[in-house]
Design an enzyme around this catalytic site. Structure first.
Site, PDB file in Angstrom:
ATOM      1  N   SER A 238       0.826  -1.197   0.000  1.00  0.00           N
ATOM      2  CA  SER A 238       0.000   0.000   0.000  1.00  0.00           C
ATOM      3  C   SER A 238       0.865   1.253   0.000  1.00  0.00           C
ATOM      4  O   SER A 238       2.023   1.221   0.413  1.00  0.00           O
ATOM      5  CB  SER A 238      -0.910   0.015   1.239  1.00  0.00           C
ATOM      6  OG  SER A 238      -1.811  -1.062   1.209  1.00  0.00           O
ATOM      7  N   GLY A 276      -3.021  -0.478  -3.883  1.00  0.00           N
ATOM      8  CA  GLY A 276      -1.863   0.083  -3.189  1.00  0.00           C
ATOM      9  C   GLY A 276      -1.368   1.378  -3.774  1.00  0.00           C
ATOM     10  O   GLY A 276      -0.291   1.855  -3.406  1.00  0.00           O
ATOM     11  N   PRO A 319      -8.175  -0.198  -6.307  1.00  0.00           N
ATOM     12  CA  PRO A 319      -7.900   1.053  -5.584  1.00  0.00           C
ATOM     13  C   PRO A 319      -8.889   1.270  -4.451  1.00  0.00           C
ATOM     14  O   PRO A 319     -10.094   1.104  -4.622  1.00  0.00           O
ATOM     15  CB  PRO A 319      -8.065   2.122  -6.671  1.00  0.00           C
ATOM     16  CG  PRO A 319      -9.068   1.519  -7.611  1.00  0.00           C
ATOM     17  CD  PRO A 319      -8.824   0.029  -7.597  1.00  0.00           C
ATOM     18  N   ARG A 358      -2.989   5.974  12.248  1.00  0.00           N
ATOM     19  CA  ARG A 358      -1.942   5.752  11.254  1.00  0.00           C
ATOM     20  C   ARG A 358      -0.620   6.424  11.611  1.00  0.00           C
ATOM     21  O   ARG A 358       0.447   5.894  11.315  1.00  0.00           O
ATOM     22  CB  ARG A 358      -2.405   6.207   9.871  1.00  0.00           C
ATOM     23  CG  ARG A 358      -3.559   5.375   9.310  1.00  0.00           C
ATOM     24  CD  ARG A 358      -3.839   5.707   7.853  1.00  0.00           C
ATOM     25  NE  ARG A 358      -2.736   5.261   7.011  1.00  0.00           N
ATOM     26  CZ  ARG A 358      -1.818   6.048   6.494  1.00  0.00           C
ATOM     27  NH1 ARG A 358      -1.850   7.368   6.742  1.00  0.00           N
ATOM     28  NH2 ARG A 358      -0.853   5.569   5.744  1.00  0.00           N
ATOM     29  N   TYR A 362       1.984   3.573  11.703  1.00  0.00           N
ATOM     30  CA  TYR A 362       2.805   3.514  10.495  1.00  0.00           C
ATOM     31  C   TYR A 362       3.806   4.660  10.377  1.00  0.00           C
ATOM     32  O   TYR A 362       4.461   4.800   9.351  1.00  0.00           O
ATOM     33  CB  TYR A 362       1.915   3.559   9.242  1.00  0.00           C
ATOM     34  CG  TYR A 362       0.921   2.438   9.119  1.00  0.00           C
ATOM     35  CD1 TYR A 362       1.286   1.112   9.333  1.00  0.00           C
ATOM     36  CD2 TYR A 362      -0.401   2.698   8.766  1.00  0.00           C
ATOM     37  CE1 TYR A 362       0.370   0.086   9.208  1.00  0.00           C
ATOM     38  CE2 TYR A 362      -1.327   1.674   8.625  1.00  0.00           C
ATOM     39  CZ  TYR A 362      -0.932   0.371   8.850  1.00  0.00           C
ATOM     40  OH  TYR A 362      -1.837  -0.647   8.720  1.00  0.00           O
ATOM     41  N   CYS A 389      -4.399   9.150  26.512  1.00  0.00           N
ATOM     42  CA  CYS A 389      -3.353   9.007  27.525  1.00  0.00           C
ATOM     43  C   CYS A 389      -2.170   8.224  26.969  1.00  0.00           C
ATOM     44  O   CYS A 389      -1.851   7.126  27.427  1.00  0.00           O
ATOM     45  CB  CYS A 389      -3.940   8.317  28.762  1.00  0.00           C
ATOM     46  SG  CYS A 389      -2.874   8.447  30.212  1.00  0.00           S
ATOM     47  N   GLU A 390      -1.549   8.763  25.924  1.00  0.00           N
ATOM     48  CA  GLU A 390      -0.385   8.169  25.279  1.00  0.00           C
ATOM     49  C   GLU A 390       0.506   9.283  24.757  1.00  0.00           C
ATOM     50  O   GLU A 390       0.031  10.199  24.083  1.00  0.00           O
ATOM     51  CB  GLU A 390      -0.796   7.294  24.077  1.00  0.00           C
ATOM     52  CG  GLU A 390      -1.574   6.049  24.418  1.00  0.00           C
ATOM     53  CD  GLU A 390      -0.694   4.931  24.962  1.00  0.00           C
ATOM     54  OE1 GLU A 390       0.549   5.014  24.789  1.00  0.00           O
ATOM     55  OE2 GLU A 390      -1.246   3.993  25.562  1.00  0.00           O
TER      56      GLU A 390
END
Length: 461
Positions: A238, A276, A319, A358, A362, A389-390
């Site tokens: 992708s 992709g 797609p 994402r 990623y 909370c991150e």
């Protein structure tokens, strides 16, 4: 990091290209490649989409919210259908799927691929023609396969010998002959993130070409003569910009076609090269137009068929991101702005990794703009973060926003149509945002906002 280091960071970002905003004029500018086609700034400086002011959308539907430009979405469907006019264009439903989208896909004449029982249910309940469906997945259950066969799904993309056996038993029992494609792992190294590269040998999808499993799967299906083997399928990953990977993939898959022909005298009539195709998330991305993709892919397949003396198969592509990704932006409201030791400002919004995983998953990059007004202030380096909370709850890693950005401002992040709502979660028990489709000055809710009642409905106490 002190002042001289922060200055170096600003200088580095400033050299990355014209999309990294540096002047008050640039801060208000919209790079067309990143935004849905009907998005503009109105007279008051607020964004409009489909002729509707985003402030009106926020007032009626709240924030965060995914905003779908329906005209843009339809136009991208038509662009792919026109470019690949002699091919089957499957919209990849995993990018984003709901019944309204299924309806648009059907109206625009595309096919649709699904990869779970849930996605199949959305397609069928929306009335999509089952013969125009493709069904993916590396571990389809007997129940899922049975439903697909009984519904008359046009193509089932088989992914393992166990699946071939399951599907063969189901077909025999019902006296039907479902159409199948074999997913082939071609060993192509796609230049993308490791988690979305899907054609190298060491991963879960498909039958290995190098190890001989793909050929064995094809011969097994042909010899058992229960399933209708229509062709081969390859998907290399992708967010790909270079068609070189498709060239290598096509060459290897068509080499397998030749082996099948030589072993059994059968020329398979179809070839699916997957999807992709990349889109622009920032000014650094340079995606190809559908027409260019079609020309290159056709040329690749034609040359390989001629070299192998094969009849040209009917091509399919898939797609998803390339159609829905640019057609959607996410609208947030700013809650706090915090300067961190002169390095950058942290702009916190009312969503985050629960509506866009994402960036964390990623290391994806996004752009953004203040959406409710224009600004005469100079630029400041900002990181847009969420409310979760991150520490890794980042929406936009680096962007120049106006220095007067403040709580209550609307912020828009483009390119969020693909995988953001699909992968959304209830982390920290945050309800998932709605999807609002806008066309010709009218907004309609296609997926409603979750509520606390929704969150509690599954909690049995």
């Amino acid at each position: 990091m002190r002042a001289h280091e922060a200055g170096a960071l600003h200088a580095d970002i400033g050299h990355r290209g014209p999309g990294w905003l540096r002047t008050p004029e640039d801060v208000n500018a919209l790079m067309p490649l990143l935004w849905p086609r009907t998005v503009t700034r109105g007279d008051a400086g607020a964004l409009t989409v489909g002729g509707l002011d985003v402030r009106e959308i926020a007032e009626e539907y709240g924030t965060p919210a995914y905003i779908l430009d329906e005209a843009d979405f339809r136009a991208r469907c038509r662009d792919f259908r026109a470019a690949f006019d002699d091919c089957d264009v499957y919209y990849a439903g995993k990018a984003f799927l709901c019944r309204a989208v299924v309806g648009i896909i059907a109206e625009e004449g595309l096919f649709l691929d699904v990869c779970s029982g849930g996605e199949l249910a959305v397609a069928l309940t929306a009335g999509f023609p089952p013969e125009r469906l493709g069904f993916h997945g590396n571990n389809k259950s007997v129940a899922e396969l049975t439903r697909a066969v009984e519904a008359g799904v046009g193509r089932i993309i088989v992914d393992s010998f166990h699946e071939i056996d399951r599907l063969t038993a189901i077909a025999r029992e019902r006296g039907v002959r479902p159409g199948v494609l074999i997913r082939v792992t071609v060993g192509v190294e796609a230049h993308t993130h490791e988690y979305i590269a899907t054609a190298h040998e060491d991963q879960k999808f498909g039958f290995s070409l190098a190890g001989g499993a793909a050929l064995a799967a094809a011969l097994k299906i042909i010899d058992e003569d229960v399933l209708d083997l229509r062709g081969l399928h390859s998907h290399i990953g992708s967010q790909i910009f270079d068609t070189g990977g498709f060239e290598v993939s096509a060459r290897r898959v068509l080499g397998l076609q030749s082996q099948i022909r030589d072993a059994r005298g059968v020329e398979l009539p179809e070839l699916d090269l997957g999807g992709g195709f990349g889109i622009a998330y920032t000014s650094q991305d340079d995606p190809a137009e559908p027409g260019d993709l079609a020309k290159r892919i056709r040329k690749i397949v034609e040359d390989e068929c001629e070299a192998d003396r094969l009849t040209m198969p009917r091509l399919s592509i898939e797609p998803g991101r390339a159609i829905v990704g640019p057609a959607v932006f996410t609208l947030y409201e700013v809650g706090t702005v915090k300067d961190v030791d002169g390095i950058r400002s942290y702009v916190s919004v009312d969503g985050g990794m629960s509506d866009n995983i994402r960036t964390a998953l990623y290391d994806a990059s996004y752009s953004c703009t203040v959406a409710g007004r224009a600004s005469a202030a100079g630029p400041m380096l900002a990181r847009v973060v969420g409310k979760h909370c991150e520490a890794g709850d980042i929406v936009v890693k680096d962007e120049f926003l106006p220095a007067d950005v403040q709580p209550g401002d609307l912020l828009a992040v483009p390119g969020t149509g693909a995988y953001c709502r699909s992968m959304a979660s209830n982390y920290n028990h945050v309800p998932r945002p709605p999807v609002v489709a806008v066309a010709e000055g009218t907004a309609r809710l296609v997926v409603r906002r979750e509520t606390e009642d929704d969150l509690l409905a599954l909690d049995m106490g």
